[in-house]
Design a protein around this motif. Structure first.
Motif, PDB file in Angstrom:
ATOM      1  N   ALA A  57     -25.481  -3.043 -28.284  1.00  0.00           N
ATOM      2  CA  ALA A  57     -24.855  -3.555 -27.055  1.00  0.00           C
ATOM      3  C   ALA A  57     -25.349  -2.799 -25.825  1.00  0.00           C
ATOM      4  O   ALA A  57     -25.382  -3.354 -24.727  1.00  0.00           O
ATOM      5  N   LEU A  58     -25.758  -1.546 -25.998  1.00  0.00           N
ATOM      6  CA  LEU A  58     -26.283  -0.774 -24.865  1.00  0.00           C
ATOM      7  C   LEU A  58     -27.690  -1.218 -24.474  1.00  0.00           C
ATOM      8  O   LEU A  58     -28.174  -0.886 -23.404  1.00  0.00           O
ATOM      9  N   LEU A  59     -28.344  -1.964 -25.359  1.00  0.00           N
ATOM     10  CA  LEU A  59     -29.713  -2.400 -25.096  1.00  0.00           C
ATOM     11  C   LEU A  59     -29.816  -3.881 -24.768  1.00  0.00           C
ATOM     12  O   LEU A  59     -30.905  -4.428 -24.690  1.00  0.00           O
ATOM     13  N   GLU A  60     -28.671  -4.536 -24.571  1.00  0.00           N
ATOM     14  CA  GLU A  60     -28.665  -5.957 -24.254  1.00  0.00           C
ATOM     15  C   GLU A  60     -28.748  -6.180 -22.755  1.00  0.00           C
ATOM     16  O   GLU A  60     -28.240  -5.402 -21.966  1.00  0.00           O
ATOM     17  N   LEU A  61     -29.358  -7.296 -22.390  1.00  0.00           N
ATOM     18  CA  LEU A  61     -29.552  -7.646 -20.988  1.00  0.00           C
ATOM     19  C   LEU A  61     -28.308  -8.194 -20.312  1.00  0.00           C
ATOM     20  O   LEU A  61     -28.360  -8.606 -19.173  1.00  0.00           O
ATOM     21  N   THR A  62     -27.185  -8.219 -20.988  1.00  0.00           N
ATOM     22  CA  THR A  62     -26.014  -8.939 -20.514  1.00  0.00           C
ATOM     23  C   THR A  62     -25.515  -8.533 -19.132  1.00  0.00           C
ATOM     24  O   THR A  62     -24.886  -9.326 -18.469  1.00  0.00           O
ATOM     25  N   ASN A  63     -25.811  -7.331 -18.684  1.00  0.00           N
ATOM     26  CA  ASN A  63     -25.274  -6.885 -17.404  1.00  0.00           C
ATOM     27  C   ASN A  63     -26.296  -6.924 -16.262  1.00  0.00           C
ATOM     28  O   ASN A  63     -26.032  -6.468 -15.174  1.00  0.00           O
ATOM     29  N   ILE A  64     -27.475  -7.492 -16.531  1.00  0.00           N
ATOM     30  CA  ILE A  64     -28.511  -7.506 -15.507  1.00  0.00           C
ATOM     31  C   ILE A  64     -28.823  -8.952 -15.159  1.00  0.00           C
ATOM     32  O   ILE A  64     -29.085  -9.765 -16.033  1.00  0.00           O
ATOM     33  N   ASP A  65     -28.810  -9.280 -13.862  1.00  0.00           N
ATOM     34  CA  ASP A  65     -29.073 -10.660 -13.481  1.00  0.00           C
ATOM     35  C   ASP A  65     -30.567 -10.986 -13.584  1.00  0.00           C
ATOM     36  O   ASP A  65     -31.413 -10.108 -13.693  1.00  0.00           O
ATOM     37  N   LYS A  66     -30.882 -12.272 -13.547  1.00  0.00           N
ATOM     38  CA  LYS A  66     -32.241 -12.748 -13.771  1.00  0.00           C
ATOM     39  C   LYS A  66     -33.246 -12.146 -12.788  1.00  0.00           C
ATOM     40  O   LYS A  66     -34.361 -11.789 -13.164  1.00  0.00           O
ATOM     41  N   ALA A  67     -32.879 -12.010 -11.527  1.00  0.00           N
ATOM     42  CA  ALA A  67     -33.799 -11.451 -10.525  1.00  0.00           C
ATOM     43  C   ALA A  67     -34.187 -10.013 -10.873  1.00  0.00           C
ATOM     44  O   ALA A  67     -35.351  -9.624 -10.759  1.00  0.00           O
ATOM     45  N   VAL A  68     -33.225  -9.232 -11.331  1.00  0.00           N
ATOM     46  CA  VAL A  68     -33.505  -7.846 -11.710  1.00  0.00           C
ATOM     47  C   VAL A  68     -34.390  -7.816 -12.952  1.00  0.00           C
ATOM     48  O   VAL A  68     -35.349  -7.051 -13.023  1.00  0.00           O
ATOM     49  N   VAL A  69     -34.092  -8.673 -13.932  1.00  0.00           N
ATOM     50  CA  VAL A  69     -34.914  -8.729 -15.148  1.00  0.00           C
ATOM     51  C   VAL A  69     -36.345  -9.118 -14.792  1.00  0.00           C
ATOM     52  O   VAL A  69     -37.303  -8.509 -15.282  1.00  0.00           O
ATOM     53  N   ASP A  70     -36.515 -10.123 -13.931  1.00  0.00           N
ATOM     54  CA  ASP A  70     -37.854 -10.540 -13.516  1.00  0.00           C
ATOM     55  C   ASP A  70     -38.610  -9.379 -12.872  1.00  0.00           C
ATOM     56  O   ASP A  70     -39.795  -9.178 -13.125  1.00  0.00           O
ATOM     57  N   GLU A  71     -37.920  -8.615 -12.049  1.00  0.00           N
ATOM     58  CA  GLU A  71     -38.552  -7.465 -11.397  1.00  0.00           C
ATOM     59  C   GLU A  71     -38.944  -6.408 -12.434  1.00  0.00           C
ATOM     60  O   GLU A  71     -40.032  -5.849 -12.378  1.00  0.00           O
TER      61      GLU A  71
END
Length: 127
Positions: free
Chosen positions: A63-77
């Protein structure tokens, strides 16, 4: 990228639990300075340290390594144009808390999706 996901989730859980970094460091048995470096993306934790932090936060390590708390724009960056998923087009990976019955239903859907993907892949290979 996983360091940023890890540190974002650690900071989110610290806030949700109402504790500070010093308390988390004490609970996890790591130094406050290392935890500070980690949450400022200046340290690379070992698997053992990540497990200690997860235990101290009373959450499973995955759960600490899941993308669940980061929005798409941040992930894209963070990804800087790298492919985000190896899933077939039209499919997404979702993380959720479910009851046992809901998890069973989702597992059935997942099996059906795997069959459909395999069938689609075979058709595509024949062309």
């Amino acid at each position: 990228m996983y360091n940023k996901i890890l540190l974002t989730n650690i900071l989110r859980l610290i806030e949700e639990l109402g504790i500070n970094k010093k308390k988390l460091a004490e609970r996890s048995g790591i130094s406050t300075s290392f935890l500070s470096d980690l949450t400022h993306d200046k340290a690379n934790p070992s698997l053992r340290i990540m497990e200690s932090i997860a235990d101290a936060l009373e959450t499973p390590l995955p759960a600490l390594l899941e993308l669940t708390n980061i929005d798409k724009a941040v992930v894209d960056e963070l990804m800087k144009g790298k492919p985000q998923s190896r899933l077939p087009e039209g499919y997404v990976h979702v993380s959720a808390l479910l009851t046992d019955f809901q998890a069973y239903q989702v597992s059935l859907w997942n099996e059906e999706n795997k069959k459909q993907v395999l069938t689609h892949k075979k058709r595509k290979d024949k062309k």
